[in-house]
Write a protein that holds these residues in place. Structure first.
Motif, PDB file in Angstrom:
ATOM      1  N   GLY A  24     -81.199  -4.740 -47.096  1.00  0.00           N
ATOM      2  CA  GLY A  24     -81.273  -4.327 -45.936  1.00  0.00           C
ATOM      3  C   GLY A  24     -82.833  -3.993 -45.551  1.00  0.00           C
ATOM      4  O   GLY A  24     -83.582  -3.324 -46.350  1.00  0.00           O
ATOM      5  N   LEU A  25     -83.202  -4.467 -44.422  1.00  0.00           N
ATOM      6  CA  LEU A  25     -84.648  -4.335 -43.901  1.00  0.00           C
ATOM      7  C   LEU A  25     -84.595  -2.921 -42.878  1.00  0.00           C
ATOM      8  O   LEU A  25     -83.735  -3.236 -41.873  1.00  0.00           O
ATOM      9  CB  LEU A  25     -85.272  -5.318 -43.301  1.00  0.00           C
ATOM     10  N   THR A  26     -85.214  -1.811 -42.861  1.00  0.00           N
ATOM     11  CA  THR A  26     -85.261  -0.697 -41.970  1.00  0.00           C
ATOM     12  C   THR A  26     -86.338  -1.056 -41.013  1.00  0.00           C
ATOM     13  O   THR A  26     -87.308  -1.946 -41.215  1.00  0.00           O
ATOM     14  CB  THR A  26     -85.530   0.505 -42.578  1.00  0.00           C
ATOM     15  N   SER A  27     -86.233  -0.372 -39.915  1.00  0.00           N
ATOM     16  CA  SER A  27     -87.319  -0.541 -38.902  1.00  0.00           C
ATOM     17  C   SER A  27     -88.447  -0.012 -39.249  1.00  0.00           C
ATOM     18  O   SER A  27     -89.551  -0.210 -38.794  1.00  0.00           O
ATOM     19  CB  SER A  27     -86.716   0.151 -37.561  1.00  0.00           C
ATOM     20  N   ALA A  28     -88.601   0.829 -40.379  1.00  0.00           N
ATOM     21  CA  ALA A  28     -89.742   1.354 -40.896  1.00  0.00           C
ATOM     22  C   ALA A  28     -90.436   0.267 -41.764  1.00  0.00           C
ATOM     23  O   ALA A  28     -91.555   0.760 -42.277  1.00  0.00           O
ATOM     24  CB  ALA A  28     -89.660   2.750 -41.426  1.00  0.00           C
ATOM     25  N   GLY A  29     -89.837  -0.729 -41.950  1.00  0.00           N
ATOM     26  CA  GLY A  29     -90.373  -1.781 -42.807  1.00  0.00           C
ATOM     27  C   GLY A  29     -90.059  -1.570 -44.301  1.00  0.00           C
ATOM     28  O   GLY A  29     -90.806  -2.220 -45.241  1.00  0.00           O
ATOM     29  N   GLN A  30     -89.011  -0.741 -44.519  1.00  0.00           N
ATOM     30  CA  GLN A  30     -88.560  -0.790 -46.215  1.00  0.00           C
ATOM     31  C   GLN A  30     -87.470  -1.411 -46.259  1.00  0.00           C
ATOM     32  O   GLN A  30     -86.637  -1.553 -45.468  1.00  0.00           O
ATOM     33  CB  GLN A  30     -88.349   0.847 -46.340  1.00  0.00           C
ATOM     34  N   VAL A  31     -87.414  -1.809 -47.639  1.00  0.00           N
ATOM     35  CA  VAL A  31     -86.219  -2.656 -48.210  1.00  0.00           C
ATOM     36  C   VAL A  31     -85.482  -1.871 -49.054  1.00  0.00           C
ATOM     37  O   VAL A  31     -86.071  -1.446 -50.135  1.00  0.00           O
ATOM     38  CB  VAL A  31     -86.693  -4.188 -48.825  1.00  0.00           C
ATOM     39  N   TYR A  32     -84.185  -1.997 -48.905  1.00  0.00           N
ATOM     40  CA  TYR A  32     -83.268  -1.341 -49.744  1.00  0.00           C
ATOM     41  C   TYR A  32     -82.045  -2.450 -50.228  1.00  0.00           C
ATOM     42  O   TYR A  32     -81.742  -3.138 -49.507  1.00  0.00           O
ATOM     43  CB  TYR A  32     -82.479  -0.108 -49.129  1.00  0.00           C
ATOM     44  N   CYS A  33     -81.910  -2.228 -51.411  1.00  0.00           N
ATOM     45  CA  CYS A  33     -80.671  -3.100 -52.022  1.00  0.00           C
ATOM     46  C   CYS A  33     -79.984  -2.495 -52.817  1.00  0.00           C
ATOM     47  O   CYS A  33     -80.214  -1.380 -53.286  1.00  0.00           O
ATOM     48  CB  CYS A  33     -81.484  -4.097 -53.067  1.00  0.00           C
ATOM     49  N   TRP A  34     -78.625  -3.202 -53.102  1.00  0.00           N
ATOM     50  CA  TRP A  34     -77.492  -2.516 -53.824  1.00  0.00           C
ATOM     51  C   TRP A  34     -76.662  -3.915 -54.248  1.00  0.00           C
ATOM     52  O   TRP A  34     -76.827  -4.819 -53.734  1.00  0.00           O
ATOM     53  CB  TRP A  34     -76.664  -1.556 -52.669  1.00  0.00           C
ATOM     54  N   GLY A  35     -75.889  -3.313 -55.266  1.00  0.00           N
ATOM     55  CA  GLY A  35     -74.994  -4.336 -55.919  1.00  0.00           C
ATOM     56  C   GLY A  35     -75.377  -4.559 -57.369  1.00  0.00           C
ATOM     57  O   GLY A  35     -76.066  -3.522 -57.976  1.00  0.00           O
ATOM     58  N   GLY A  36     -75.126  -5.744 -57.898  1.00  0.00           N
ATOM     59  CA  GLY A  36     -75.632  -6.190 -59.292  1.00  0.00           C
ATOM     60  C   GLY A  36     -77.125  -6.414 -59.370  1.00  0.00           C
ATOM     61  O   GLY A  36     -77.725  -6.717 -58.349  1.00  0.00           O
ATOM     62  N   ASN A  37     -77.616  -5.832 -60.591  1.00  0.00           N
ATOM     63  CA  ASN A  37     -78.886  -6.006 -60.801  1.00  0.00           C
ATOM     64  C   ASN A  37     -79.294  -6.396 -62.410  1.00  0.00           C
ATOM     65  O   ASN A  37     -80.286  -6.154 -62.773  1.00  0.00           O
ATOM     66  CB  ASN A  37     -79.342  -4.615 -60.693  1.00  0.00           C
ATOM     67  N   GLY A  38     -78.528  -7.317 -62.727  1.00  0.00           N
ATOM     68  CA  GLY A  38     -78.814  -7.950 -63.844  1.00  0.00           C
ATOM     69  C   GLY A  38     -80.046  -8.528 -64.439  1.00  0.00           C
ATOM     70  O   GLY A  38     -80.464  -8.735 -65.401  1.00  0.00           O
ATOM     71  N   TYR A  39     -80.638  -9.124 -63.256  1.00  0.00           N
ATOM     72  CA  TYR A  39     -81.734  -9.650 -63.428  1.00  0.00           C
ATOM     73  C   TYR A  39     -83.097  -8.993 -62.757  1.00  0.00           C
ATOM     74  O   TYR A  39     -84.100  -9.597 -62.540  1.00  0.00           O
ATOM     75  CB  TYR A  39     -81.919 -11.143 -62.947  1.00  0.00           C
ATOM     76  N   GLY A  40     -82.647  -7.946 -62.275  1.00  0.00           N
ATOM     77  CA  GLY A  40     -83.725  -7.093 -61.515  1.00  0.00           C
ATOM     78  C   GLY A  40     -83.909  -7.552 -59.949  1.00  0.00           C
ATOM     79  O   GLY A  40     -84.886  -7.056 -59.248  1.00  0.00           O
ATOM     80  N   GLN A  41     -82.813  -7.949 -59.513  1.00  0.00           N
ATOM     81  CA  GLN A  41     -82.819  -8.527 -58.156  1.00  0.00           C
ATOM     82  C   GLN A  41     -82.754  -7.328 -57.179  1.00  0.00           C
ATOM     83  O   GLN A  41     -82.895  -7.635 -55.988  1.00  0.00           O
ATOM     84  CB  GLN A  41     -81.806  -9.626 -57.998  1.00  0.00           C
ATOM     85  N   LEU A  42     -82.465  -6.170 -57.571  1.00  0.00           N
ATOM     86  CA  LEU A  42     -82.494  -5.134 -56.513  1.00  0.00           C
ATOM     87  C   LEU A  42     -84.197  -4.551 -56.430  1.00  0.00           C
ATOM     88  O   LEU A  42     -84.406  -3.709 -55.355  1.00  0.00           O
ATOM     89  CB  LEU A  42     -81.729  -3.756 -57.070  1.00  0.00           C
ATOM     90  N   GLY A  43     -84.959  -5.005 -57.222  1.00  0.00           N
ATOM     91  CA  GLY A  43     -86.399  -4.689 -57.029  1.00  0.00           C
ATOM     92  C   GLY A  43     -87.039  -3.126 -57.476  1.00  0.00           C
ATOM     93  O   GLY A  43     -87.765  -2.689 -56.919  1.00  0.00           O
ATOM     94  N   THR A  44     -85.870  -2.497 -58.101  1.00  0.00           N
ATOM     95  CA  THR A  44     -86.235  -0.930 -58.498  1.00  0.00           C
ATOM     96  C   THR A  44     -87.099  -0.874 -59.827  1.00  0.00           C
ATOM     97  O   THR A  44     -87.457  -0.138 -60.337  1.00  0.00           O
ATOM     98  CB  THR A  44     -84.828  -0.504 -58.733  1.00  0.00           C
ATOM     99  N   GLY A  45     -87.409  -2.006 -60.704  1.00  0.00           N
ATOM    100  CA  GLY A  45     -88.062  -1.798 -61.940  1.00  0.00           C
ATOM    101  C   GLY A  45     -87.156  -1.783 -63.156  1.00  0.00           C
ATOM    102  O   GLY A  45     -87.563  -1.642 -64.071  1.00  0.00           O
ATOM    103  N   THR A  46     -85.800  -2.028 -62.903  1.00  0.00           N
ATOM    104  CA  THR A  46     -84.904  -1.766 -63.655  1.00  0.00           C
ATOM    105  C   THR A  46     -83.768  -2.903 -63.749  1.00  0.00           C
ATOM    106  O   THR A  46     -83.869  -3.833 -62.686  1.00  0.00           O
ATOM    107  CB  THR A  46     -83.987  -0.402 -63.760  1.00  0.00           C
ATOM    108  N   THR A  47     -82.839  -2.923 -64.614  1.00  0.00           N
ATOM    109  CA  THR A  47     -81.733  -3.861 -64.266  1.00  0.00           C
ATOM    110  C   THR A  47     -80.505  -3.162 -64.240  1.00  0.00           C
ATOM    111  O   THR A  47     -79.300  -3.726 -64.513  1.00  0.00           O
ATOM    112  CB  THR A  47     -81.770  -4.681 -65.454  1.00  0.00           C
TER     113      THR A  47
END
Length: 110
Positions: A24-47
Protein backbone atom coordinates in the motif's frame (compact mmCIF):
# COMPACT_ATOMS: atom_id res chain seq x y z
CA UNK A 1 -17.20 -10.67 1.09
CA UNK A 2 -16.76 -7.90 3.63
CA UNK A 3 -13.52 -5.88 3.34
CA UNK A 4 -11.26 -6.15 6.38
CA UNK A 5 -9.06 -3.30 7.63
CA UNK A 6 -5.30 -3.73 7.42
CA UNK A 7 -3.59 -3.95 10.83
CA UNK A 8 -1.48 -1.05 12.03
CA UNK A 9 -3.87 1.88 11.65
CA UNK A 10 -2.42 2.90 8.29
CA UNK A 11 -4.43 4.60 5.57
CA UNK A 12 -3.51 3.84 1.98
CA UNK A 13 -4.24 5.92 -1.11
CA UNK A 14 -3.45 2.94 -3.37
CA UNK A 15 -2.99 -0.80 -2.92
CA UNK A 16 -1.62 -3.56 -5.11
CA UNK A 17 -1.31 -7.33 -4.75
CA UNK A 18 1.12 -9.89 -6.10
CA UNK A 19 0.91 -13.66 -5.83
CA UNK A 20 1.56 -13.89 -2.07
CA UNK A 21 2.10 -10.27 -0.98
CA UNK A 22 0.34 -6.91 -0.99
CA UNK A 23 1.59 -3.34 -0.76
CA UNK A 24 0.00 0.00 0.00
CA UNK A 25 1.01 3.60 -0.68
CA UNK A 26 0.32 6.26 1.96
CA UNK A 27 -0.45 9.91 1.24
CA UNK A 28 2.99 10.70 2.71
CA UNK A 29 4.63 8.71 -0.11
CA UNK A 30 5.64 5.71 1.98
CA UNK A 31 5.16 2.13 0.81
CA UNK A 32 4.24 -0.65 3.23
CA UNK A 33 4.05 -4.31 2.24
CA UNK A 34 2.84 -7.50 3.93
CA UNK A 35 2.49 -11.21 3.19
CA UNK A 36 4.96 -13.71 1.78
CA UNK A 37 8.56 -12.54 1.41
CA UNK A 38 10.55 -15.55 0.19
CA UNK A 39 12.27 -13.47 -2.50
CA UNK A 40 12.44 -10.13 -0.69
CA UNK A 41 9.28 -8.77 -2.32
CA UNK A 42 8.37 -6.81 0.85
CA UNK A 43 11.45 -4.61 0.41
CA UNK A 44 12.58 -4.85 4.03
CA UNK A 45 16.10 -6.14 3.42
CA UNK A 46 15.13 -9.62 4.62
CA UNK A 47 13.15 -12.62 3.40
CA UNK A 48 11.02 -12.77 6.56
CA UNK A 49 7.27 -12.77 5.83
CA UNK A 50 4.95 -10.43 7.73
CA UNK A 51 1.23 -10.65 8.52
CA UNK A 52 1.13 -6.89 9.17
CA UNK A 53 2.28 -4.01 6.95
CA UNK A 54 6.01 -3.24 7.22
CA UNK A 55 7.69 -0.21 5.67
CA UNK A 56 9.79 -0.66 2.56
CA UNK A 57 13.36 0.18 3.53
CA UNK A 58 13.97 3.36 1.54
CA UNK A 59 14.32 7.09 2.14
CA UNK A 60 12.61 7.77 -1.21
CA UNK A 61 9.15 9.31 -1.47
CA UNK A 62 6.95 7.22 -3.75
CA UNK A 63 4.05 8.24 -5.98
CA UNK A 64 2.99 4.80 -7.26
CA UNK A 65 3.54 1.12 -6.45
CA UNK A 66 2.73 -2.08 -8.35
CA UNK A 67 3.22 -5.67 -7.26
CA UNK A 68 4.08 -8.43 -9.70
CA UNK A 69 3.85 -12.11 -8.88
CA UNK A 70 6.86 -12.17 -6.55
CA UNK A 71 8.35 -8.71 -7.06
CA UNK A 72 7.38 -5.08 -6.54
CA UNK A 73 8.19 -1.86 -8.38
CA UNK A 74 7.54 1.72 -7.31
CA UNK A 75 7.89 5.14 -8.88
CA UNK A 76 9.85 7.51 -6.66
CA UNK A 77 10.34 11.26 -6.85
CA UNK A 78 12.81 12.16 -9.50
CA UNK A 79 11.17 10.30 -11.24
CA UNK A 80 13.04 7.11 -10.54
CA UNK A 81 11.75 3.58 -10.94
CA UNK A 82 12.91 1.11 -8.29
CA UNK A 83 12.14 -2.60 -7.95
CA UNK A 84 12.78 -5.43 -5.50
CA UNK A 85 11.98 -9.13 -5.03
CA UNK A 86 12.22 -12.12 -7.38
CA UNK A 87 14.38 -11.56 -10.43
CA UNK A 88 14.71 -14.96 -12.13
CA UNK A 89 13.88 -13.52 -15.56
CA UNK A 90 15.50 -10.11 -15.04
CA UNK A 91 12.17 -8.42 -14.28
CA UNK A 92 13.80 -6.00 -11.80
CA UNK A 93 15.71 -4.29 -14.60
CA UNK A 94 19.04 -4.81 -12.85
CA UNK A 95 20.78 -6.33 -15.89
CA UNK A 96 21.17 -9.60 -13.97
CA UNK A 97 18.97 -12.28 -12.39
CA UNK A 98 19.84 -11.88 -8.69
CA UNK A 99 16.91 -11.44 -6.28
CA UNK A 100 16.85 -8.18 -4.29
CA UNK A 101 15.30 -7.64 -0.84
CA UNK A 102 15.85 -3.85 -0.99
CA UNK A 103 14.66 -1.33 -3.58
CA UNK A 104 17.17 -0.76 -6.36
CA UNK A 105 17.01 1.59 -9.31
CA UNK A 106 16.12 0.08 -12.64
CA UNK A 107 19.21 0.25 -14.88
CA UNK A 108 19.66 2.77 -17.72
CA UNK A 109 17.52 5.54 -16.30
CA UNK A 110 18.51 9.11 -17.15
Amino acid sequence: AVPLPVSGGLTFTAITSGLVHSCGLTSAGQVYCWGGNGYGQLGTGTTTSSAVPVPVFSALRFSAVRAGGMHTCALADGPRLVCWGWNESGQLGAQDTADRSLPMAVASQP
